[in-house]
Enzyme design. Sequence first.
Site, PDB file in Angstrom:
ATOM      1  N   LYS A 182       0.839  -1.206   0.000  1.00  0.00           N
ATOM      2  CA  LYS A 182       0.000   0.000   0.000  1.00  0.00           C
ATOM      3  C   LYS A 182       0.879   1.263   0.000  1.00  0.00           C
ATOM      4  CE  LYS A 182      -4.075  -2.021   0.063  1.00  0.00           C
ATOM      5  NZ  LYS A 182      -3.803  -3.447   0.161  1.00  0.00           N
TER       6      LYS A 182
HETATM    7  C1  LIG Z   1      -9.651  -2.781  -1.036  1.00  0.00           C
HETATM    8  C2  LIG Z   1      -9.036  -3.479   0.144  1.00  0.00           C
HETATM    9  N1  LIG Z   1      -9.745  -3.583   1.276  1.00  0.00           N
HETATM   10  C3  LIG Z   1      -9.247  -4.180   2.373  1.00  0.00           C
HETATM   11  C4  LIG Z   1      -7.982  -4.713   2.372  1.00  0.00           C
HETATM   12  C5  LIG Z   1      -7.489  -5.411   3.602  1.00  0.00           C
HETATM   13  O1  LIG Z   1      -6.368  -4.814   4.156  1.00  0.00           O
HETATM   14  P1  LIG Z   1      -5.337  -5.654   5.050  1.00  0.00           P
HETATM   15  O2  LIG Z   1      -4.567  -6.541   4.152  1.00  0.00           O
HETATM   16  O3  LIG Z   1      -4.499  -4.611   5.699  1.00  0.00           O
HETATM   17  O4  LIG Z   1      -6.151  -6.430   6.029  1.00  0.00           O
HETATM   18  C6  LIG Z   1      -7.205  -4.620   1.227  1.00  0.00           C
HETATM   19  C7  LIG Z   1      -5.834  -5.178   1.218  1.00  0.00           C
HETATM   20  O5  LIG Z   1      -5.370  -5.762   0.285  1.00  0.00           O
HETATM   21  C8  LIG Z   1      -7.738  -3.994   0.077  1.00  0.00           C
HETATM   22  O6  LIG Z   1      -7.034  -3.884  -1.062  1.00  0.00           O
END
Ligand SMILES: Cc1ncc(COP(=O)(O)O)c(C=O)c1O
Length: 384
Positions: A182
Amino acid sequence: MSYVPYGRQVIDEDDIAAVADVLRGDWLTTGPMVDAFEAAFSSFVDADYGVAVSNGTAALHLAMLAANVGPGDEVIVAALTFAASANCARYVGADVVFADVDEKTLTIDTDHVASLITERTKAIVAVDYAGIPCDLDELLALASVHDLVLIEDACHAPGAQYKGRPVGSIAHMSTFSFHPVKHLTTGEGGMVTTNDPELANRVRKLRSHGISTDFRERVEQGTWAYDMVELGFNYRLPDLNCALGLSQLEKMTGWIDRRQQLVANYNLAFEKLDHVRTPSHPDDRVSTWHLYPFRFTGEDANTLRSEMFDRLRAEGIGVNVHYLPVYWHSYYQGLGYKRGLCPKAEAAYGGLLSLPMWPGLSDQSQNRVIETLISNCEDLFALR
Ligand SMILES: Cc1ncc(COP(=O)(O)O)c(C=O)c1O
């Protein structure tokens, strides 16, 4: 030949020193770095409150709970996203209703959302796909008429803007992820931002077991006593991670400029290719581009995408696909969702290929991606 990943972290000596400082101090978790990171990130997105949590999925889960979504409720979720955007509704026992996406931006189609609202609808999870803000004014208008909570899954879009306002300060709650691919990373990490003090307090309580005070507050107050007022979780983000996030945040503006430059380079290079669509968005939005979604169009888009994926991977270029429509996953198929539900998301998925996109990507590596992709396109088109 070196491998070019589709995304990765950028870590410098300042980041390392910031984490090492925390290791030498008293507070590895629930300490002052948490407050400092929350204040800095929420100010970056212009939100009144930010609550740091252990990852973006935890942010979505707590947003659902803070919105009082529960069994029997329906949550409308964009179909073209990472599974977590929908799973959060399942965690709290609600049913997911998938909405199709806008053909151009691949963000949630507000007309489709409007047609899906029922008596049971409690919330909308709108995803800023690739970094492009969804149509927040229209979604907020729908939310206001039907008394819904708008949760913006802004994991792709810190720094993005909608009609001159930063993403993270507009929806009732916005959620972010600090995973290494990210915009900024804390290793794992996430945040919920909001302008509503009650929602912020609820998320803050739920991230630490549903207990009304945290350990440091009790130390400062000279008391051991605490009360668990509701059932919560341990979704805290340690000071180590927050110190990294704080140090990373200082570089965000430059990184966003670089992401935008990379997109401009890709778009220019692919302008003349047939059967291809490059990402774009309305003029009233600023995207900060977590992904570069290159897209084949037409009848044989899926064949072209699969062939191109194999060829680029064979050449050491780490392309990826974002995303399989969420309800195509076995878990959701097992719940009875049928293919064909969101035709625009399905058609887009068939042709999508995420190209390398991260601020440390050099001009040289990007040129290699561009040249390899164009020469393979010419080859594949000649074979049609
Ligand atoms: C659109 C979206 N929502 C939620 C998430 C979840 O984030 P995390 O991996 O930090 O739990 C991601 C991560 O890839 C994502 O791309």
